[in-house]
Design a protein around this motif. Structure first.
Motif, PDB file in Angstrom:
ATOM      1  N   ILE A 399      38.658 -13.849 -61.942  1.00  0.00           N
ATOM      2  CA  ILE A 399      38.909 -14.882 -62.959  1.00  0.00           C
ATOM      3  C   ILE A 399      39.928 -14.375 -63.976  1.00  0.00           C
ATOM      4  O   ILE A 399      40.871 -15.096 -64.383  1.00  0.00           O
ATOM      5  N   ALA A 400      39.782 -13.111 -64.402  1.00  0.00           N
ATOM      6  CA  ALA A 400      40.734 -12.548 -65.356  1.00  0.00           C
ATOM      7  C   ALA A 400      42.134 -12.473 -64.758  1.00  0.00           C
ATOM      8  O   ALA A 400      43.148 -12.790 -65.433  1.00  0.00           O
ATOM      9  N   GLU A 401      42.256 -12.055 -63.492  1.00  0.00           N
ATOM     10  CA  GLU A 401      43.573 -11.994 -62.847  1.00  0.00           C
ATOM     11  C   GLU A 401      44.223 -13.375 -62.797  1.00  0.00           C
ATOM     12  O   GLU A 401      45.434 -13.527 -63.070  1.00  0.00           O
ATOM     13  N   GLU A 402      43.416 -14.394 -62.418  1.00  0.00           N
ATOM     14  CA  GLU A 402      43.979 -15.742 -62.329  1.00  0.00           C
ATOM     15  C   GLU A 402      44.430 -16.237 -63.698  1.00  0.00           C
ATOM     16  O   GLU A 402      45.484 -16.873 -63.846  1.00  0.00           O
ATOM     17  N   ALA A 403      43.623 -15.927 -64.733  1.00  0.00           N
ATOM     18  CA  ALA A 403      44.019 -16.351 -66.083  1.00  0.00           C
ATOM     19  C   ALA A 403      45.327 -15.679 -66.512  1.00  0.00           C
ATOM     20  O   ALA A 403      46.232 -16.328 -67.090  1.00  0.00           O
ATOM     21  N   HIS A 448      48.450 -27.820 -58.492  1.00  0.00           N
ATOM     22  CA  HIS A 448      48.069 -26.616 -59.217  1.00  0.00           C
ATOM     23  C   HIS A 448      46.538 -26.476 -59.156  1.00  0.00           C
ATOM     24  O   HIS A 448      45.824 -27.400 -59.556  1.00  0.00           O
ATOM     25  N   PHE A 449      46.077 -25.328 -58.670  1.00  0.00           N
ATOM     26  CA  PHE A 449      44.633 -25.128 -58.450  1.00  0.00           C
ATOM     27  C   PHE A 449      44.082 -23.935 -59.215  1.00  0.00           C
ATOM     28  O   PHE A 449      42.982 -23.464 -58.939  1.00  0.00           O
ATOM     29  N   GLY A 450      44.860 -23.417 -60.169  1.00  0.00           N
ATOM     30  CA  GLY A 450      44.407 -22.232 -60.884  1.00  0.00           C
ATOM     31  C   GLY A 450      43.152 -22.466 -61.692  1.00  0.00           C
ATOM     32  O   GLY A 450      42.154 -21.736 -61.586  1.00  0.00           O
ATOM     33  N   VAL A 451      43.147 -23.512 -62.538  1.00  0.00           N
ATOM     34  CA  VAL A 451      41.978 -23.808 -63.357  1.00  0.00           C
ATOM     35  C   VAL A 451      40.796 -24.196 -62.484  1.00  0.00           C
ATOM     36  O   VAL A 451      39.649 -23.793 -62.744  1.00  0.00           O
ATOM     37  N   LEU A 467      36.839 -23.330 -71.902  1.00  0.00           N
ATOM     38  CA  LEU A 467      38.298 -23.307 -71.852  1.00  0.00           C
ATOM     39  C   LEU A 467      38.811 -24.179 -72.997  1.00  0.00           C
ATOM     40  O   LEU A 467      38.663 -25.407 -72.975  1.00  0.00           O
ATOM     41  N   GLN A 468      39.375 -23.532 -74.018  1.00  0.00           N
ATOM     42  CA  GLN A 468      39.858 -24.222 -75.211  1.00  0.00           C
ATOM     43  C   GLN A 468      41.391 -24.156 -75.242  1.00  0.00           C
ATOM     44  O   GLN A 468      41.973 -23.065 -75.241  1.00  0.00           O
ATOM     45  N   SER A 469      42.011 -25.347 -75.255  1.00  0.00           N
ATOM     46  CA  SER A 469      43.482 -25.392 -75.282  1.00  0.00           C
ATOM     47  C   SER A 469      43.926 -26.824 -75.629  1.00  0.00           C
ATOM     48  O   SER A 469      43.214 -27.795 -75.358  1.00  0.00           O
TER      49      SER A 469
END
Length: 508
Positions: A399-403, A448-451, A467-469
């Motif tokens: 998860i960290a790598e993808e973020a 896009h499939f990251g999230v 997930l705050q943005s």
């Protein structure tokens, strides 16, 4: 020899015990008979001696009156007169008809005897009562009258003796021998009766024991219950009921065993089916993991290469002078994609999270991210949270790598913060924040499939994802995972791993 001695052991069988009881009882009876017989014999002999003494005394008194003649001269009467005196004394004293009367002088010579036709053996000694053996071997009892009762006869030197045959032999005469023989015969007879009674008593018990032994050796199906109401019959009926109960329990146990076997077979088939489903589920999970890994590595690289190819085509058609620079850019993108693919394969072969811990793996990932992107990256980790290293830690690392990968490609950020914290109550917290352009987490972005992959990873390990943005305000990802009570304040995970990583800002 020892086998025969063991056969006489009364503890081996009831028949032997009863037989020994009969023998002991018969011996006790024989001893009692001997005691009573001896007492009776002694009483009879005493009575006989007393009767002979009375006869001898009566005769001495009568002769004392007959020896006194005229003028006080003492002389024995005539033989005829002596015979009458003896007969009169016999009539009065009633002695044994075989009793003989002897008048003896000082030399123990016979002066007179009655009956005269009897041949008397002269005794050597004449006590008041004695048992002597004659010349013919016959036992004789000799009783002499006391001289104090006949002083005249004593003056004449005459002694009165009564002699009669005796059935006794010393102190153990013929009568006693007969009593002893009778006692022994009675003992033998009683022992035989006891043995016969024991055999009769134990025959039915032996038959029952034999039947039970055959049933125990599986040589017979059951036992024939003895008739009657004695102990053997009661014991036989009890054995019969016990055997029937055991058979019923055995049949029920067989039925239960068959039912258990059927249930075990059914459960085995169910377990095999579940194992097959589990294996299939594991294969599906592994496929999904490979799909996510491919998306996280090759898909991004291929997408960038596709963008570069399209750009090259456009430049080739409209601006050929920029084609060389863009080709160099495309080569750099391909090289970067190859490097990411190799890193992904290396991660599949070498599990850095399991080997070094989540903290060390995140530290290395942030260093590589800072070197590759040139962004300002700060990283911090609590020691206890950094030592987390089970299979869920691998998912947190992905998860960290993808973020970080999404920040590199989409955020256009200048500063990135990565923190691995101990949140308390057995939870760890991963926080990744950037100051980039931000986006709307609720909107969909086709292609896009990251999230989506991050959400699936979090759901897979049971973690809470926030997930705050929003556009223009950067992005903050917070992942909370409960790892157990050992992560509470002051706890110890028990891992001894190298804690590596950035402490403070990391510059490219």
């Amino acid at each position: 020899m020892s086998r025969y001695l063991q056969a006489l052991d009364p503890r081996r069988s009831l028949a032997t015990a009863v037989a020994w009881f009969a023998v002991v009882l018969s011996l006790a009876i024989a001893l009692a008979l001997l005691t009573v017989g001896d007492f009776a014999l002694n009483s009879m002999l005493a009575q006989r001696d007393a009767q002979m003494m009375r006869f001898a005394t009566r005769l001495a008194i009568d002769l004392e009156g007959a020896v006194a003649g005229p003028g006080g001269v003492l002389a024995l009467p005539s033989r005829q007169r002596l015979g009458k005196i003896v007969e009169a004394a016999r009539e009065e004293a009633k002695p044994d008809p075989r009793a003989r009367v002897l008048l003896l002088d000082d030399r123990h010579d016979i002066v007179f005897q009655q009956p005269e036709e009897s041949s008397a053996d002269v005794p050597l000694t004449l006590p008041r009562a004695s048992l002597q053996i004659g010349g013919n071997g016959e036992h004789q009892v000799v009783v002499t009258a006391p001289l104090s009762r006949a002083p005249g006869l004593r003056s004449l030197g005459i002694r009165v003796a009564v002699v009669q045959p005796s059935e006794e032999s010393g102190h153990g005469g013929t009568l006693q021998e007969k009593l002893t023989a009778i006692s022994i015969l009675l003992s033998i007879f009683a022992a035989l009766i006891g043995v016969a009674f024991a055999r009769r008593l134990t025959r039915r018990l032996s038959d029952l024991t034999s039947q039970v032994r055959k049933v125990a050796n599986q040589e017979a199906e059951g036992i024939v219950e003895p008739a009657g109401f004695d102990e053997v019959a009661v014991l036989g009926r009890a054995f019969g009921r016990l055997l029937n109960a055991l058979r019923q329990e055995h049949a029920e146990l067989d039925q239960l065993t068959r039912e258990l076997e059927q249930r075990v077979q059914a459960r085995t088939r169910e377990v095999e089916r579940l194992a097959a489903d589990s294996r299939y589920a594991a294969v599906v999970r592994e496929r999904l993991r490979f799909a996510r890994d491919l998306h996280d590595t090759l898909a991004h690289s291929m997408m960038e290469m596709l963008v570069e190819v399209r750009t090259l085509r456009m430049l080739h058609a409209h601006d050929p002078q920029r084609l060389a620079a863009e080709l160099e850019r495309a080569e750099e993108v391909a090289r970067e994609g190859l490097k990411e693919a190799r890193d992904a394969v290396s991660h599949m072969r070498l599990n850095a999270v399991r080997d070094l811990g989540l903290g060390a793996a995140l530290s290395g990932a942030t260093v590589r991210f800072a070197e590759r992107t040139g962004l300002e990256v700060s990283y911090r980790a609590d020691p206890q949270a950094a030592s987390f290293a089970d299979e869920r830690a691998e998912t947190v690392f992905r998860i960290a790598e993808e973020a970080l990968r999404n920040i590199d490609r989409h955020a256009r950020a200048a500063h990135v913060e990565v923190a691995l914290l101990q949140a308390g109550d057995g939870e760890i917290e991963l926080v990744i924040a950037d100051d980039g352009v931000g986006f709307d987490p609720e909107s969909s972005y086709p292609g896009h499939f990251g999230v989506t992959g991050i959400r699936e990873h979090a759901q897979l390990i049971g973690a809470r994802l926030e997930l705050q943005s929003r556009p223009g305000a950067g992005t903050r990802l917070c992942l909370r995972l409960r790892v157990g009570p050992e992560m509470r304040e002051g706890g110890d995970l028990g891992h001894d791993r190298h804690q590596g990583g950035l402490q403070g800002p990391a510059q490219a």
